[in-house]
Motif scaffolding. Structure first.
Motif, PDB file in Angstrom:
ATOM      1  N   ASP A 252       0.861  -1.183   0.000  1.00 13.97           N
ATOM      2  CA  ASP A 252       0.000   0.000   0.000  1.00 13.97           C
ATOM      3  C   ASP A 252       0.894   1.230   0.000  1.00 13.97           C
ATOM      4  O   ASP A 252       1.800   1.345   0.836  1.00 13.97           O
ATOM      5  N   VAL A 253       0.670   2.127  -0.950  1.00 13.27           N
ATOM      6  CA  VAL A 253       1.445   3.366  -1.061  1.00 13.27           C
ATOM      7  C   VAL A 253       0.489   4.542  -1.226  1.00 13.27           C
ATOM      8  O   VAL A 253      -0.665   4.365  -1.615  1.00 13.27           O
ATOM      9  N   LEU A 254       0.991   5.743  -0.954  1.00 13.86           N
ATOM     10  CA  LEU A 254       0.188   6.946  -1.173  1.00 13.86           C
ATOM     11  C   LEU A 254       0.328   7.378  -2.622  1.00 13.86           C
ATOM     12  O   LEU A 254       1.440   7.515  -3.138  1.00 13.86           O
ATOM     13  N   GLY A 255      -0.803   7.614  -3.270  1.00 11.48           N
ATOM     14  CA  GLY A 255      -0.810   8.079  -4.650  1.00 11.48           C
ATOM     15  C   GLY A 255      -0.608   9.577  -4.722  1.00 11.48           C
ATOM     16  O   GLY A 255      -0.491  10.262  -3.702  1.00 11.48           O
ATOM     17  N   ASP A 256      -0.567  10.122  -5.931  1.00 15.37           N
ATOM     18  CA  ASP A 256      -0.390  11.555  -6.151  1.00 15.37           C
ATOM     19  C   ASP A 256      -1.488  12.386  -5.495  1.00 15.37           C
ATOM     20  O   ASP A 256      -1.257  13.535  -5.125  1.00 15.37           O
ATOM     21  N   ASN A 257      -2.662  11.788  -5.359  1.00 19.74           N
ATOM     22  CA  ASN A 257      -3.796  12.502  -4.769  1.00 19.74           C
ATOM     23  C   ASN A 257      -3.847  12.378  -3.245  1.00 19.74           C
ATOM     24  O   ASN A 257      -4.796  12.831  -2.613  1.00 19.74           O
ATOM     25  N   GLY A 258      -2.836  11.744  -2.654  1.00 17.38           N
ATOM     26  CA  GLY A 258      -2.795  11.587  -1.204  1.00 17.38           C
ATOM     27  C   GLY A 258      -3.589  10.414  -0.683  1.00 17.38           C
ATOM     28  O   GLY A 258      -3.664  10.195   0.517  1.00 17.38           O
TER      29      GLY A 258
ATOM     30  N   GLU B 244      -4.408   6.287  -0.429  1.00 18.93           N
ATOM     31  CA  GLU B 244      -3.690   5.023  -0.444  1.00 18.93           C
ATOM     32  C   GLU B 244      -4.129   4.168  -1.627  1.00 18.93           C
ATOM     33  O   GLU B 244      -5.318   4.118  -1.952  1.00 18.93           O
ATOM     34  N   ARG B 245      -3.158   3.513  -2.266  1.00 25.73           N
ATOM     35  CA  ARG B 245      -3.491   2.580  -3.343  1.00 25.73           C
ATOM     36  C   ARG B 245      -2.578   1.374  -3.248  1.00 25.73           C
ATOM     37  O   ARG B 245      -1.506   1.430  -2.656  1.00 25.73           O
ATOM     38  N   GLU B 246      -3.036   0.298  -3.824  1.00 27.10           N
ATOM     39  CA  GLU B 246      -2.322  -0.971  -3.782  1.00 27.10           C
ATOM     40  C   GLU B 246      -1.443  -1.108  -5.023  1.00 27.10           C
ATOM     41  O   GLU B 246      -1.905  -0.905  -6.142  1.00 27.10           O
ATOM     42  N   VAL B 247      -0.164  -1.466  -4.815  1.00 27.83           N
ATOM     43  CA  VAL B 247       0.784  -1.608  -5.911  1.00 27.83           C
ATOM     44  C   VAL B 247       1.433  -2.987  -5.814  1.00 27.83           C
ATOM     45  O   VAL B 247       1.830  -3.432  -4.741  1.00 27.83           O
ATOM     46  N   CYS B 248       1.562  -3.634  -6.958  1.00 27.42           N
ATOM     47  CA  CYS B 248       2.257  -4.921  -7.014  1.00 27.42           C
ATOM     48  C   CYS B 248       3.751  -4.649  -7.153  1.00 27.42           C
ATOM     49  O   CYS B 248       4.194  -4.039  -8.119  1.00 27.42           O
TER      50      CYS B 248
ATOM     51  N   ASP C 120       3.929  -5.369   1.704  1.00 23.83           N
ATOM     52  CA  ASP C 120       3.149  -5.489   2.938  1.00 23.83           C
ATOM     53  C   ASP C 120       2.536  -6.871   3.103  1.00 23.83           C
ATOM     54  O   ASP C 120       2.309  -7.328   4.205  1.00 23.83           O
ATOM     55  N   ARG C 121       2.237  -7.489   1.973  1.00 27.27           N
ATOM     56  CA  ARG C 121       1.542  -8.778   2.023  1.00 27.27           C
ATOM     57  C   ARG C 121       1.796  -9.573   0.746  1.00 27.27           C
ATOM     58  O   ARG C 121       2.236  -9.043  -0.253  1.00 27.27           O
ATOM     59  N   ILE C 122       1.451 -10.845   0.833  1.00 25.41           N
ATOM     60  CA  ILE C 122       1.629 -11.769  -0.292  1.00 25.41           C
ATOM     61  C   ILE C 122       0.272 -12.361  -0.639  1.00 25.41           C
ATOM     62  O   ILE C 122      -0.475 -12.786   0.246  1.00 25.41           O
ATOM     63  N   LEU C 123      -0.032 -12.381  -1.932  1.00 20.70           N
ATOM     64  CA  LEU C 123      -1.242 -13.036  -2.422  1.00 20.70           C
ATOM     65  C   LEU C 123      -0.820 -14.231  -3.261  1.00 20.70           C
ATOM     66  O   LEU C 123       0.059 -14.107  -4.112  1.00 20.70           O
ATOM     67  N   VAL C 124      -1.448 -15.364  -3.033  1.00 20.12           N
ATOM     68  CA  VAL C 124      -1.096 -16.593  -3.746  1.00 20.12           C
ATOM     69  C   VAL C 124      -2.338 -17.136  -4.426  1.00 20.12           C
ATOM     70  O   VAL C 124      -3.403 -17.227  -3.828  1.00 20.12           O
ATOM     71  N   GLY C 125      -2.176 -17.486  -5.695  1.00 22.90           N
ATOM     72  CA  GLY C 125      -3.282 -18.081  -6.446  1.00 22.90           C
ATOM     73  C   GLY C 125      -2.774 -19.201  -7.317  1.00 22.90           C
ATOM     74  O   GLY C 125      -1.589 -19.289  -7.624  1.00 22.90           O
ATOM     75  N   SER C 126      -3.667 -20.040  -7.743  1.00 20.87           N
ATOM     76  CA  SER C 126      -3.312 -21.140  -8.630  1.00 20.87           C
ATOM     77  C   SER C 126      -3.240 -20.615 -10.063  1.00 20.87           C
ATOM     78  O   SER C 126      -4.093 -19.841 -10.494  1.00 20.87           O
ATOM     79  N   ALA C 127      -2.205 -21.022 -10.766  1.00 19.48           N
ATOM     80  CA  ALA C 127      -2.033 -20.620 -12.170  1.00 19.48           C
ATOM     81  C   ALA C 127      -2.664 -21.690 -13.048  1.00 19.48           C
ATOM     82  O   ALA C 127      -2.264 -22.837 -13.022  1.00 19.48           O
TER      83      ALA C 127
END
Length: 70
Positions: free
Chosen positions: A11-17, A19-23, A59-66
């Motif tokens: 989670d990072v702060l975007g240009d608009n202040g 929070e947004r999620e970034v991979c 911050d976190r890990i997401l795991v899914g089946s390919a």
């Protein structure tokens, strides 16, 4: 063995202040279980990013089946 996609998210702060999620990175790994895939991906992510701990860049890990079937 199954193939898993592992995403490292932050989670990072975007240009608009707001929070947004970034991979921060993604890996495909072959493993028997989701837990095994997570541990393998953590090691590979650290090697790729020259880190001692994956949580320095995510911050976190997401795991899914390919699903590789066409």
């Amino acid at each position: 063995m199954s193939r898993f996609v592992v995403l490292f998210m932050k989670d990072v702060l975007g240009d608009n202040g707001r929070e947004r999620e970034v991979c921060q990175g993604s890996l495909e790994v072959d493993a028997s279980t989701e837990g095994q895939a997570t541990e393998m991906a953590k090691r590979k992510f650290c090697e790729q990013q020259s880190l001692c701990d994956w949580s320095l860049h995510a911050d976190r890990i997401l795991v899914g089946s390919a699903d590789l079937r066409a």
